[in-house]
Design a protein around this motif. Structure first.
Motif, short mmCIF file in Angstrom:
data_model
loop_
_atom_site.label_atom_id
_atom_site.label_comp_id
_atom_site.label_asym_id
_atom_site.label_seq_id
_atom_site.Cartn_x
_atom_site.Cartn_y
_atom_site.Cartn_z
N MET A 135 4.64 4.25 0.80
CA MET A 135 3.61 5.06 0.21
C MET A 135 3.47 4.61 -1.46
SD MET A 135 2.15 6.41 2.25
CE MET A 135 1.19 7.28 1.50
N ARG A 136 4.66 4.43 -1.94
CA ARG A 136 4.82 3.90 -3.47
C ARG A 136 3.90 2.71 -3.71
NH1 ARG A 136 9.99 2.56 -5.93
NH2 ARG A 136 10.67 4.72 -5.59
N VAL A 196 -0.16 -4.45 3.86
CA VAL A 196 0.72 -5.01 2.82
C VAL A 196 1.50 -4.19 1.98
CG1 VAL A 196 -1.02 -6.92 2.39
CG2 VAL A 196 -1.03 -4.84 0.90
N ASP A 197 1.37 -2.72 2.11
CA ASP A 197 2.10 -1.95 1.56
C ASP A 197 3.39 -1.77 2.35
OD1 ASP A 197 -0.08 -1.70 -0.26
OD2 ASP A 197 -1.01 0.06 0.87
N VAL A 198 3.46 -1.66 3.48
CA VAL A 198 4.43 -1.48 4.32
C VAL A 198 5.66 -2.09 4.18
CG1 VAL A 198 5.26 -0.92 6.59
CG2 VAL A 198 2.64 -0.62 6.17
N ARG A 199 7.00 -1.18 3.95
CA ARG A 199 8.06 -1.82 3.77
C ARG A 199 9.01 -1.36 4.79
NH1 ARG A 199 5.45 -4.70 1.49
NH2 ARG A 199 5.76 -5.59 -0.52
N TYR A 200 9.91 -2.08 5.18
CA TYR A 200 11.05 -1.47 6.25
C TYR A 200 12.26 -1.78 5.53
CZ TYR A 200 7.27 -2.22 9.38
OH TYR A 200 6.16 -2.20 10.20
N PRO A 235 9.59 -0.02 13.63
CA PRO A 235 9.09 1.16 13.01
C PRO A 235 10.11 2.11 12.67
CG PRO A 235 7.83 0.63 15.10
CD PRO A 235 8.94 -0.41 14.98
N SER A 236 11.10 2.28 13.44
CA SER A 236 12.03 3.02 12.92
C SER A 236 12.74 2.95 11.90
CB SER A 236 13.21 3.19 14.19
OG SER A 236 14.08 1.74 14.16
N ASN A 237 12.70 1.47 11.20
CA ASN A 237 13.08 1.51 9.98
C ASN A 237 12.19 1.51 8.79
OD1 ASN A 237 15.85 1.04 10.93
ND2 ASN A 237 15.54 -1.41 11.03
N LEU A 238 11.32 2.08 9.13
CA LEU A 238 10.01 2.06 8.15
C LEU A 238 10.52 2.89 6.97
CD1 LEU A 238 6.98 1.63 7.52
CD2 LEU A 238 6.63 4.06 8.44
N SER A 253 1.25 1.57 -1.82
CA SER A 253 0.20 1.97 -1.41
C SER A 253 -0.45 2.52 -2.69
CB SER A 253 0.05 2.77 -0.22
OG SER A 253 -1.06 3.85 -0.39
N LEU A 254 0.13 3.58 -3.16
CA LEU A 254 -0.33 4.07 -4.39
C LEU A 254 -0.61 3.43 -5.29
CD1 LEU A 254 -1.03 7.03 -5.65
CD2 LEU A 254 1.14 7.08 -6.40
N SER A 255 0.12 2.23 -5.78
CA SER A 255 -0.06 1.49 -7.09
C SER A 255 -1.17 0.37 -6.53
CB SER A 255 1.13 0.74 -7.27
OG SER A 255 1.78 0.09 -6.03
N ARG A 256 -1.40 0.11 -5.12
CA ARG A 256 -2.54 -0.68 -4.89
C ARG A 256 -3.64 0.14 -5.04
NH1 ARG A 256 -4.94 -0.97 -0.60
NH2 ARG A 256 -3.44 0.40 0.45
N ARG A 257 -3.91 1.28 -4.74
CA ARG A 257 -4.99 2.03 -4.88
C ARG A 257 -5.31 2.21 -6.13
NH1 ARG A 257 -3.48 7.17 -2.38
NH2 ARG A 257 -1.73 6.17 -1.53
N ILE A 258 -4.41 2.70 -6.97
CA ILE A 258 -4.72 2.54 -8.45
C ILE A 258 -5.21 1.25 -8.88
CG2 ILE A 258 -3.52 3.09 -10.79
CD1 ILE A 258 -1.79 5.09 -9.23
N ALA A 259 -4.33 0.32 -8.71
CA ALA A 259 -4.97 -0.97 -9.33
C ALA A 259 -6.20 -1.30 -8.86
CB ALA A 259 -3.82 -2.03 -8.94
N LEU A 260 -6.58 -1.05 -7.59
CA LEU A 260 -7.89 -1.47 -7.09
C LEU A 260 -9.20 -0.51 -7.49
CD1 LEU A 260 -6.88 -3.22 -3.96
CD2 LEU A 260 -7.50 -4.37 -6.13
N ARG A 261 -8.57 0.59 -7.82
CA ARG A 261 -9.39 1.79 -8.21
C ARG A 261 -10.36 2.25 -7.03
NH1 ARG A 261 -12.47 0.17 -13.69
NH2 ARG A 261 -12.29 -1.82 -12.65
#
Lengths: 518, 435
Positions: free
Chosen positions: B167-168, B228-232, B158-161, B170-178
């Motif tokens: 968030m980027r 799936v959005d999470v990146r470290y 988690p410290s390397n999150l 997440s945002l693109s997924r949310r937009i894509a899936l409406r």
């Protein structure tokens, strides 16, 4: 005068010391008008390149050529020049000019505008005219091809270094350089040299040889050796084209154990030596011509109101230091300054052509008072080299002016003797002696390849014909002989023979260390 | 006419030739550099300098006439009083005055002088010096690992999150899936509430309720933040060889150390510094001076201030140990030390110094050089013999006990500037290192 001022708009081509391209262009055009219209000069197209002092040092180190193959000796000269320059013992030349078409003149960015004008007049017109018109240069150098050839030489030697190693190439080059002054043909050939064409033909020849090469020929048995008769010696000499004074040429063509690439390197060095040979023979004339030209042009620029008084003074200051000739007893004396004597002779010719004395008429009947100074000069520039020029044009008036005298220094006598001075009895003697001082054929020792002992140990025999009992410098001679022996592959002997009595004075024998072929 | 500006062309066209020349003249240059470095101060050494070598290996021989003997004739300008038949005494050397006979270069020019650049000089100067081999295995082992950024990964701590990247995504997924936006749901709810209050259009209300329900379901199915959005941030461990060294300069500055001795010491330290500088990317210097107590000081103080007091060498060693523990972990630093002293020490300190050196300092050090400086008795031979050759100092005797074969310590005596470089070479030369 006022008419001319009107003609030229009476406008200074530059003011102040700074230069820029516009000013240079204007100066060039003004110079060109004088050079063409008044002096009748005929030049190769000009290319003027602006460089820094550092680049000038670089240019020095490759004997002034913009392209040169790599060798440590150039690095050595660079180091030497740089040291002298840094210590302030020597200023940089203001210009370097290259005998090529287009004729390349380097000017330094540090120069003032006056100096740039001077350099353009001196190099881009004076030297350029001389290169293009002097008989020796016309006969011996290919101004159009030289840069292409050097490009080829540079790449070739680089490739050799990659393929055969630095050391092998360096050894070959060392040996070739040691023989450089004995690597020229002194007499013109039938056809003018075209380096590019010749290079192409040589490449074709090589390619053909490569395709036709068949190792089987090596195994064809030859007749068992026939005893050599006296006439065989003659025919052998004829076969090897001996005697031969172009040592490099002989080794390139006849040395049995050299590799093809080594022959090519000898050839390159020989070519370079040949290219510079006319420059060696015309130092006095070349500088005299360029100095006379810049002096004429700069003064005319001033007269026409194109150059300010200040610029003229600046020019005169550097001009006089260039043509300064210290006397023999002056600590600054180091021989006769080619700029000084060259310039003095050119001016003298001008004087004799326009305003001769009775003495001049007697000595130079064919041009004294002909009123055409420029024509007379152009003819001299075209047809002579230093030695013949001095012999032909040095006047008693100039000998008196420079107070020349001839000293005879015989090592077997306790003191030196004044052989002749600048008087009626001495003129011809002094002139002849001075001319000989510029005769390369006399200055460089006469060394020829005499014979090869083909039946025996293949010893190469050279002969030095000794003039006036002055032998070769022994340690240097042995070092050069070692180089020859390494190229030749077998023992080499040099016999020093008195040119008049044919008595053998000294013999040196050096055997090959065969390093070159390992 | 064509005018071309070549000023921006690459400089150093002669560099290759220069290198060939240096290679060619290497042997002589090396010798010249050695010779000259003995004669001049170390500051000059750092600056590269004029070097003169004999023309031997770089002579370019040619056939030319010898400068003497035979008969020569010259024409020279400037006759004032001579008439034909006069004799002139021959100037020394036998060669005729003036005249351009003989070779243009060559005779009389025995030495060839030129300038080496700083780099060239130091290269040659340091050429066959080598780090003492003794503790080399340590250098090999102590490879450090450093972390380098190497893109992103979908797993990690988690410290390397990486918040921005997560968030980027997440945002693109949310937009894509409406995924419905909160405002949208809010608007629906509000409209429903209005209709419920006003209650006229039931069909519309029904439609809106259905819509709201669908949207709410959607926003549950499509989460705001999905695994799936999470990146470290991903880091890679890159091995990094230890390329740093620290040099400890230890000096006794008690009254018995004269300016001359300090000067000798300084020269030695500079040499050591130059040497380390060429081997390591980073070199630290620590100056420790001591009387009866030791202190870390700056260079100025180290060399130019005088103190009085007794001499207790162990204090300096203690201080060195403290500083190493403090700032230079053994695993990361190559530690060198040079100690300069006139050899005086309190007699009751000798045993302690020896023990400290043997058990603590030497195990940590790559190399420990002890330089014993003494007064330069150039004037009287007798004095020199008496004081420096005759008696071994306390410290010398003490250290000699420690300097067993194999221990990374060397001891030398230096009396004059001339001796510094040979001693240095002696200490650090390859042969010595492998011996």
């Amino acid at each position: 005068m006022s008419m001319q001022m009107l003609d030229d708009g009476n406008q200074l081509i530059f003011e102040g010391a700074d230069w820029d391209y516009d000013k240079i262009k204007r100066a060039y055009d003004a110079i060109e008008r004088i050079a063409f219209d008044e002096m009748g000069l005929d030049i190769y197209p000009n290319q003027i390149e602006v460089i820094t002092a550092e680049q000038m040092l670089d240019a020095y180190s490759s004997i002034g050529m913009p392209l040169m193959y790599k060798h440590w000796s150039f690095g050595k000269h660079f180091a030497q020049d740089e040291t002298l320059y840094r210590k302030g013992l020597r200023g940089l030349a203001y210009e370097i000019v290259i005998n090529s078409s287009p004729c390349i003149s380097y000017i330094m960015e540090e120069n003032s505008m006056t100096m740039q004008t001077l350099v353009i007049a001196h190099a881009a017109f004076g030297h350029n005219h001389f290169f293009k018109n002097n008989n020796l240069f016309r006969q011996w150098t290919d101004a159009k091809g030289i840069l292409d050839y050097l490009e080829f030489a540079k790449t070739f030697i680089l490739k050799c270094e990659e393929r055969y190693g630095h050391q092998a190439v360096e050894r070959t080059l060392d040996a070739a350089h040691a023989l450089m002054s004995h690597g020229v043909h002194r007499y013109p050939r039938k056809q003018p040299l075209d380096l590019r064409e010749e290079q192409r033909r040589e490449d074709e020849r090589q390619e053909y040889n490569r395709k036709m090469y068949n190792d089987l020929w090596r195994t064809v048995p030859t007749k068992p050796g026939v005893k050599e008769s006296v006439s065989a010696v003659e025919s052998r000499k004829a076969l090897l084209a001996l005697p031969e004074e172009n040592i490099l040429y002989f080794l390139e063509k006849k040395a049995p154990r050299l590799h093809q690439w080594q022959r090519e390197i000898l050839r390159i060095v020989r070519r370079v030596a040949q290219y510079f040979y006319p420059q060696k023979q015309t130092k006095l004339m070349n500088e005299g011509c360029a100095t006379y030209t810049h002096y004429y042009i700069m003064n005319r620029l001033h007269q026409k109101g194109l150059m300010s008084d200040g610029a003229l003074l600046e020019f005169l200051h550097s001009h006089t230091s260039v043509v300064f000739q210290p006397n023999f007893d002056d600590p600054r004396f180091s021989g006769i300054n080619p700029y000084a004597i060259g310039f003095a002779m050119m001016q003298d010719i001008e004087r004799i052509a326009t305003n001769p004395t009775d003495e001049d008429r007697e000595w130079f009947p064919d041009y004294a008072g002909n009123g055409d100074a420029m024509g007379t000069l152009r003819e001299a520039w075209a047809n002579f080299r230093d030695e013949s020029f001095v012999l032909q044009y040095l006047s008693p008036a100039l000998m008196r002016k420079m107070r020349m005298f001839e000293v005879r220094n015989d090592a077997s006598e306790p003191e030196m003797l004044v052989e002749a001075i600048h008087n009626e009895r001495g003129y011809r003697k002094v002139r002849k002696a001075l001319a000989r001082q510029y005769d390369i054929g006399y200055l460089e020792p006469d060394i020829q390849i005499l014979d090869v002992d083909l039946a025996g140990d293949r010893k190469l025999i050279l002969q030095h014909r000794v003039i006036n009992r002055v032998l070769l410098d022994e340690s240097d001679a042995r070092a050069v002989l070692r180089h020859i022996a390494n190229l030749w592959g077998y023992e080499v002997m040099l016999v020093e023979v008195d040119a008049t009595t044919e008595a053998v004075l000294k013999e040196h024998t050096v055997s090959a260390s065969s390093l070159l072929l390992s | 006419m064509n005018i071309i500006d070549r000023r921006l062309n690459p400089k150093g066209k002669s560099l290759a030739n220069r290198q060939r020349f240096l290679r060619r003249a290497k042997e002589q240059i090396v010798k010249a550099v050695r010779d000259s470095s003995g004669k001049r101060s170390i500051q000059d050494i750092e600056n590269g300098d004029k070097i003169s070598i004999s023309t031997g290996g770089v002579r370019e021989p040619s056939f030319h006439r010898s400068a003497s003997g035979g008969l020569r004739e010259h024409v020279v300008p400037g006759n004032k009083e001579f008439v034909e038949g006069d004799t002139i005494p021959r100037p020394e050397g036998g060669g005729g005055r003036g005249g351009s006979e003989g070779s243009p270069d060559g005779d009389g020019e025995d030495d060839f002088r030129f300038v080496l650049s700083r780099e060239e000089f130091l290269d040659i100067f340091m050429e066959d010096l080598e780090l003492p081999d003794l503790v080399k295995q340590k250098i090999k082992q102590t490879e450090n690992y450093s972390l380098h950024r190497a893109g992103y990964s979908s797993s990690g701590s988690p410290s390397n999150l990486n918040l921005v990247r997560t968030m980027r995504n997440s945002l693109s997924r949310r937009i894509a899936l409406r995924r419905p936006k909160p405002e949208e749901i809010e608007r629906l709810e509000q409209e429903i509430a209005e209709l419920e209050a006003g209650g006229t259009d039931d069909a519309r209300l029904l439609e809106l309720r259905g819509e709201l329900e669908r949207q709410l379901r959607r926003s549950k199915v499509i989460p705001y933040l999905d695994p799936v959005d999470v990146r470290y941030n991903r880091f890679e461990r890159v091995p990094r060889p230890v390329a740093q060294a620290v040099m400890f300069c230890l000096m006794d500055v008690s009254g018995s150390m004269t300016e001359h001795m300090k000067d000798l010491a300084k020269r030695f330290f500079i040499l050591l510094y130059l040497f380390l500088k060429r081997r390591y990317r980073h070199v630290d210097i620590v100056f420790i001076r001591h009387t009866h107590e030791a202190k870390e000081v700056d260079e100025e103080t180290f060399f130019y201030s005088a103190e009085t007091g007794g001499t207790v060498v162990s204090t300096a060693l203690e201080e060195m140990r403290r500083i190493i523990a403090d700032r230079y972990p053994e695993a990361e630093w190559n530690i060198y030390a040079a100690q300069a002293s006139d050899g005086d020490n309190m007699s009751n300190d000798n045993a302690k110094s020896a023990a400290l050196l043997e058990n603590v300092i030497l195990p940590m050090c790559q190399y420990f050089a002890y330089i014993e400086v003494s007064q330069d008795y150039e004037g009287g031979l007798g004095g020199a013999l008496g004081s420096t050759l005759g008696r071994e100092t306390d410290l010398w005797r003490t250290y000699k006990l420690v300097a067993k074969p194999g221990a990374p310590i060397a001891m030398r005596k230096v009396r004059t500037r001339r001796e510094i470089f040979p001693v240095f070479r002696d200490l650090f030369s390859r042969e010595n290192a492998t011996a």
